[in-house]
Scaffold this active site. Structure first.
Site, PDB file in Angstrom:
ATOM      1  N   GLN A  83       0.875  -1.165   0.000  1.00 16.29           N
ATOM      2  CA  GLN A  83       0.000   0.000   0.000  1.00 16.29           C
ATOM      3  C   GLN A  83       0.916   1.219   0.000  1.00 16.29           C
ATOM      4  O   GLN A  83       1.588   1.499   0.980  1.00 16.29           O
ATOM      5  CB  GLN A  83      -0.895  -0.022   1.243  1.00 16.29           C
ATOM      6  CG  GLN A  83      -1.706  -1.301   1.392  1.00 16.29           C
ATOM      7  CD  GLN A  83      -2.860  -1.409   0.414  1.00 16.29           C
ATOM      8  OE1 GLN A  83      -3.726  -0.532   0.353  1.00 16.29           O
ATOM      9  NE2 GLN A  83      -2.871  -2.459  -0.402  1.00 16.29           N
ATOM     10  N   GLY A 105     -12.095   2.393   4.391  1.00 12.57           N
ATOM     11  CA  GLY A 105     -11.110   1.575   3.681  1.00 12.57           C
ATOM     12  C   GLY A 105     -10.245   2.379   2.717  1.00 12.57           C
ATOM     13  O   GLY A 105     -10.490   3.567   2.456  1.00 12.57           O
ATOM     14  N   HIS A 106      -9.251   1.706   2.155  1.00 10.38           N
ATOM     15  CA  HIS A 106      -8.290   2.374   1.287  1.00 10.38           C
ATOM     16  C   HIS A 106      -8.952   2.876   0.004  1.00 10.38           C
ATOM     17  O   HIS A 106      -9.823   2.240  -0.553  1.00 10.38           O
ATOM     18  CB  HIS A 106      -7.086   1.481   0.956  1.00 10.38           C
ATOM     19  CG  HIS A 106      -7.396   0.125   0.442  1.00 10.38           C
ATOM     20  ND1 HIS A 106      -6.417  -0.753   0.043  1.00 10.38           N
ATOM     21  CD2 HIS A 106      -8.562  -0.536   0.255  1.00 10.38           C
ATOM     22  CE1 HIS A 106      -6.961  -1.865  -0.365  1.00 10.38           C
ATOM     23  NE2 HIS A 106      -8.245  -1.771  -0.249  1.00 10.38           N
ATOM     24  N   ASN A 107      -8.506   4.038  -0.421  1.00 13.39           N
ATOM     25  CA  ASN A 107      -8.954   4.669  -1.660  1.00 13.39           C
ATOM     26  C   ASN A 107     -10.388   5.185  -1.629  1.00 13.39           C
ATOM     27  O   ASN A 107     -10.914   5.592  -2.670  1.00 13.39           O
ATOM     28  CB  ASN A 107      -8.779   3.730  -2.863  1.00 13.39           C
ATOM     29  CG  ASN A 107      -7.313   3.584  -3.239  1.00 13.39           C
ATOM     30  OD1 ASN A 107      -6.597   2.774  -2.651  1.00 13.39           O
ATOM     31  ND2 ASN A 107      -6.843   4.382  -4.177  1.00 13.39           N
ATOM     32  N   SER A 159     -12.373   1.972  -1.986  1.00 12.93           N
ATOM     33  CA  SER A 159     -12.652   2.623  -3.272  1.00 12.93           C
ATOM     34  C   SER A 159     -14.067   3.156  -3.420  1.00 12.93           C
ATOM     35  O   SER A 159     -14.469   3.544  -4.527  1.00 12.93           O
ATOM     36  CB  SER A 159     -12.351   1.686  -4.457  1.00 12.93           C
ATOM     37  OG  SER A 159     -10.978   1.327  -4.439  1.00 12.93           O
TER      38      SER A 159
END
EC number: 2.3.1.191
Lengths: 346, 346, 346
Positions: C194, C235-237, C255
């Site tokens: 990441q 969460g990521h993004n 995302s």
């Protein structure tokens, strides 16, 4: 960091399409610039191929004609993921063992261990070689941390936690807090002393602020290669298998056994004392109150077979319509009955 | 630690069956060895009695004939829990007050307080005798911590938190953070200053990484003997009664009142401004949006009486079948209607 | 602190009813004393007006006749909230930069920065003027913290997190931990490095023990004025818009894009890669697996239009009754059919 595209393709054993160029970074199709490499894994994003400024794209053979410069891959997502390792760098800006840390005289640190300021290492704790304890980390007495582990800031390992090598503990995690064991006793509540331990396997990752409780007796265990997301709760005496994926905000009650390669989607909940087989998938927000055999896919709360769950999800919004139809049918049938009765009596 | 079985039986006032022996530990029937004592509380595990290597078993009279050496108990689970206190030892490997801690000159520490390295104690905070602050603990100004409290690593008590005696705060807990109080104001959002406090009773336990917010005004309170599991969120101005059990990942919105001896199972959610009576049980993942009278047992989201919930849980997977049956009935009734009409017109 | 009632009314540009008096605090109608000011916003609490001992009440014109001394307001809740700012004081009991903190020689601290003992500031991190880092805070390398930010105890900003000015990070928050990105690879699981960042806007507040992961690539973002409650996972993004309210224990998978002025109620869950429009409201415990257009209000899991959800909530407890009625109808229709057949054959 910079690499030539050819160097990257060679290193990964993949075919290069187009001329060579310098790559200095990676990014999404949307954001990438002329010195970035990007990827196309999901056909949903195919329209971005036309507008991307990426210098090169990791792409499958079937879409390779869409771009001038590419690394051809049968699995662009996985190959791009591997490619990220070229550009990732470890967190942190401290080396050695800080004089501002506290290390109990009876603790044992192997070679090349990093200890940040304000980390605490208790009596008889053992830290394996190459492992790194960030600031604010607490390692209780008798803990055994394997080699090459990374324990990020403010994570807590209470007494006697065992952590396998190459594992990663994100910030704020608490391993080995007392399990939730109480016996109501009239107006009081008796706390059951929790004297067991926690054992975490190798190559495990545990997400930020997740919690795994020590066993009442014996061990709470997490198997090798299992990956646990942020804010997950695992109760005392749970036995989690290998290579599981446990997504954020999942809760697993005490003494439940989870097999290998199980996926628990976000916010799913498992009752205590259950047995979940291998290769099971539990959908998001599912509530599991019964054992689940291997290879099952379940959803809903209470959890049911996923096909039933999906069928139900379609029907559920029609409930009021169904209710009204039943009322209508009752009326019609009553009228019919009366009419038929009249005919029969003629 | 080691004790004779006879010593243990005498100390607990229970009958010993079989000859005396040395006991050095406790474990489950599955794992216990010849110097361990184990227990049988759940008939589900009765088959383990045949294969256990345990030196002795805490067991009820009706199953006592199955083992050679036993402590006879009318409540094996509770008596085994008590027995664990013989073998439990406190966490930690530090004594005294660390010169690596920060203690504000205006803080007041009673006798026998333990302060680990990297703990912070703010101005005018009072710590009662025998209490222990582990490393990384933050005690804000004006906090009052009672006697014999244990505050595990990296727990945070913001300003003015009051904690009753004999309470246990697990690692990473945050007490007294600002409540979630905002007023949308056009494109901005106005933060309502939170000037209230948190008051926690005696013999309370709060699980790892749980959060209890300070009140907007007045107090957020948790009553004596209440036990709160990991990752629970309790909003500002909640009033939680005595001897409640609140399981992991439960969320309680602001200003909700919860009575005494209430159990909230895992991942249940309570809306704000509700009133929950005494002796209520709320099932796992239940969503409570209405007041609940005392002695109720509810389940489901939205929550309903537990019997209705269980009946529904059985029927729910039959929804598609019901939908099809209704369609079938509509067709049949229409045909019948036509046929009856024909007969009537004859 | 004390003010005259007249001073307060003038300062707020509101009408004073009754004689002046000294105000030393604020509280609820139930708890307020003769030198406290209170408020009536919810008619539910109107009976408390008769019994309150409050010296004055912020109240709307229609109820003003019920009290002797008041500040008249067309929006008592908001005006009382503003009034709280008169009486709130900042947390903390430390000033300056502690010699017990660790500040990397390459870190840049602007003027008037406060750094508590046991805070860690990494290489090349920049802290804007007037910002305050409480004890146990970790600021990773290359972080950029804006002006006048407050970062409460034990919060963690991993490398390269950007935090806009006037933002508040409550205790135990973890920003920028690795996203949950893994590719199953036979018996192993490959960790996707990441390498992205986290960017948080201005005037954002993030609740205790919440977690926001760094992006795999590019950025995870939270827009200006968004307020996030305790124990939320992003969460990521993810891309979260401006002025959103995200209540405790919500989980948002990777995302997903959330628009502006969106409210996500407690324990709601959003799947990954979704697009949620502006001005959307998602009910408590809702499970969102599809895109949601702007201005929608949804509830339930799976989420549906709120009106459908409420209708369903009424019908759901009647499921067993419906099931039985269908069975009854089937029987009646079969009997009718037979009878009609007999008649037809006559």
């Amino acid at each position: 960091m910079e690499f030539t595209l050819k160097f990257i393709a060679d290193k990964m054993g993949l075919e290069l399409k187009g001329d060579d160029c310098i790559i200095t970074g990676l990014n999404t199709l949307e954001v990438a610039g002329p010195q970035d490499i990007s990827f196309l894994a999901n056909p949903k994003y195919i329209s971005s191929i036309e507008t991307t400024k990426a210098g090169a794209v990791v792409i499958s053979p079937e879409y390779a004609h869409l771009v001038k410069r590419a690394i051809i891959s049968s699995n662009p997502y996985f190959d791009f993921a591997k490619l990220l390792t070229f550009f990732s760098k470890p967190q942190g800006s401290f080396q050695g063992i800080s004089p501002q840390a506290y290390i109990h005289p009876e603790a044992e640190l192997a070679e090349d261990v990093t200890v940040y300021p304000f980390a605490y290492v208790g009596a008889k704790a053992k830290i394996g070689k190459g492992s790194c304890l960030f600031s604010g980390v607490y390692i209780g007495e008798d803990c055994k941390v394997g080699d090459n582990c990374i324990i990020y800031p403010n994570a807590v390992l209470m007494a006697s936690v065992e952590l396998g090598s190459d594992s990663i503990i994100q910030g704020g995690v608490v391993l080995g807090a007392d399990g939730f064991g109480f016996v109501p006793n009239g107006d009081n509540i008796f706390k059951i002393p929790q004297i067991g331990k926690v054992s975490i396997g190798k190559r495990v990752e545990i997400g930020a602020n997740a919690t795994i409780d020590r066993a009442a007796l014996d061990y709470t265990t997490v198997g090798d290669d299992t990956k646990i997301d942020n804010l997950v709760q695992i109760g005392h005496n749970c036995k989690i298998g290998n290579a599981c994926l446990i997504v954020a905000l999942v809760g697993i009650s005490g003494s439940t056994k989870v097999g290998n390669r199980v996926t628990l989607a976000g916010q799913a909940g498992l009752s205590g004392h259950l047995s979940i087989g291998d290769d099971v998938t539990v959908g998001p927000q599912s509530g599991v109150a019964k054992d689940i055999p291997s290879n099952s896919v379940v959803g809903g709360s209470p959890a049911m077979d996923k096909r039933d769950f999906l069928r139900n999800a379609i029907i559920a919004p029609k409930l009021p319509e169904m209710y009204n139809k039943i009322k209508g049918l009752e009326k019609e049938v009553a009228e019919l009955k009366a009419l038929v009765q009249t005919l029969a009596n003629k």
